[in-house]
Design an enzyme around this catalytic site. Structure first.
Site, PDB file in Angstrom:
ATOM      1  N   ASP A 153     -29.527   0.249 -61.058  1.00  0.00           N
ATOM      2  CA  ASP A 153     -29.656   1.270 -60.029  1.00  0.00           C
ATOM      3  C   ASP A 153     -29.556   0.665 -58.632  1.00  0.00           C
ATOM      4  O   ASP A 153     -29.566  -0.556 -58.459  1.00  0.00           O
ATOM      5  CB  ASP A 153     -30.995   1.993 -60.173  1.00  0.00           C
ATOM      6  CG  ASP A 153     -31.060   2.856 -61.429  1.00  0.00           C
ATOM      7  OD1 ASP A 153     -29.990   3.283 -61.899  1.00  0.00           O
ATOM      8  OD2 ASP A 153     -32.174   3.097 -61.930  1.00  0.00           O
TER       9      ASP A 153
ATOM     10  N   TYR B 123     -35.361  -8.408 -68.363  1.00  0.00           N
ATOM     11  CA  TYR B 123     -35.583  -8.110 -66.954  1.00  0.00           C
ATOM     12  C   TYR B 123     -36.856  -8.796 -66.483  1.00  0.00           C
ATOM     13  O   TYR B 123     -37.777  -9.031 -67.273  1.00  0.00           O
ATOM     14  CB  TYR B 123     -35.753  -6.605 -66.721  1.00  0.00           C
ATOM     15  CG  TYR B 123     -34.491  -5.788 -66.787  1.00  0.00           C
ATOM     16  CD1 TYR B 123     -33.776  -5.490 -65.619  1.00  0.00           C
ATOM     17  CD2 TYR B 123     -34.020  -5.293 -67.997  1.00  0.00           C
ATOM     18  CE1 TYR B 123     -32.628  -4.721 -65.664  1.00  0.00           C
ATOM     19  CE2 TYR B 123     -32.869  -4.518 -68.053  1.00  0.00           C
ATOM     20  CZ  TYR B 123     -32.174  -4.230 -66.885  1.00  0.00           C
ATOM     21  OH  TYR B 123     -31.028  -3.476 -66.938  1.00  0.00           O
TER      22      TYR B 123
END
Length: 252
Positions: A56, A116
């Site tokens: 994003d 992540y």
């Protein structure tokens, strides 16, 4: 004799602060758009990459893969293209290496694991602006780790998924979820076979509620089992999130 079309992976890293995510979008500058333009210029043909996933706006990547095809170019030249491609990219985006793969190789669907990291700092630091989340609340890290362990016991993470996505399933297999304390900070590492849109930021936002004492472990389990996004915590800011590892069965 004419050379045929050949598929390659390109490995890159980028600071996402200035970009509206990875994927090409109308009326917004993205990492994919700039990469495709640079590679098309370098190879003197239209290059369209396909990434290992979508990050994003504001999210970073230290390890990201995309695949692309080139026609009628010697493989040796393609493998030596990194310096030339980098010369055409802004400093926030860096190509690391180009790797020859089979024609059917797919950067998104062939990935078997992704990891992540989410970074938090607790005191104002000008060198962490847009690269870590400044949080001034006191957190119970031990309790947050106990809650994070529970993620490994579930597979349906609908409660942490952005609504109206085009995925066929909200099932993921999380293999690691742990917080580590650092000097003036905290790092959350999470690894899974796949992730849903906005999933890591929603998980982090819910775990922070645990750390602040707003909900307990039973509440956390109930949120997951509810499969309801409105029950989970708010998504934390994008600035602290980094894609740090993507694994493929045919890449060492």
């Amino acid at each position: 004799m004419a050379l045929s079309k050949k598929r390659y992976f390109i490995q890159l890293s980028y600071d996402g602060s200035l970009y509206h995510g990875w994927q090409i979008q109308p009326n917004a500058i993205t990492v994919q758009e700039l990469l495709d333009k640079a590679m098309s210029t370098y190879f003197r043909q239209t290059i369209e990459t396909l990434g290992c996933g979508r990050t994003d706006a504001g999210v970073h990547a230290t390890d990201f893969y995309a695949h692309f095809d080139v026609e009628n170019i010697n493989e040796e030249k393609v493998l030596k293209s990194v310096a030339g491609i980098n010369a055409m990219l802004p400093y926030q985006i860096a190509a690391k290496t180009v790797i020859p793969v089979k024609d059917e190789a797919h950067a998104r669907f062939d990935a078997v694991a992704r990891a992540y990291k989410y970074y938090v700092h607790f005191e104002k630091d000008p060198f962490k602006v847009n690269r870590s989340w400044l949080l001034k609340d006191k957190l119970d890290v031990n309790l947050m780790n106990k809650a994070a362990e529970q993620l490994l016991n579930y597979t349906d993470f609908s409660c942490f998924s952005k609504s109206n996505t085009q995925t066929f399933t909200n099932n993921c297999k999380i293999t690691k979820a742990v917080f580590e304390e650092t000097d003036n900070g905290l790092v959350f590492t999470i690894q899974a076979d796949r992730f849903l849109r906005n999933m890591v930021r929603a998980i982090m936002g819910t775990l922070v509620r645990i750390g602040k004492g707003e909900i307990d472990l039973d509440d956390f389990k109930a949120i997951i089992e509810s499969k309801n996004r409105s029950k989970a915590g708010q998504s934390v800011p994008a600035c602290g999130l980094y894609l740090v590892k993507v694994e493929y069965p045919y890449l060492v």
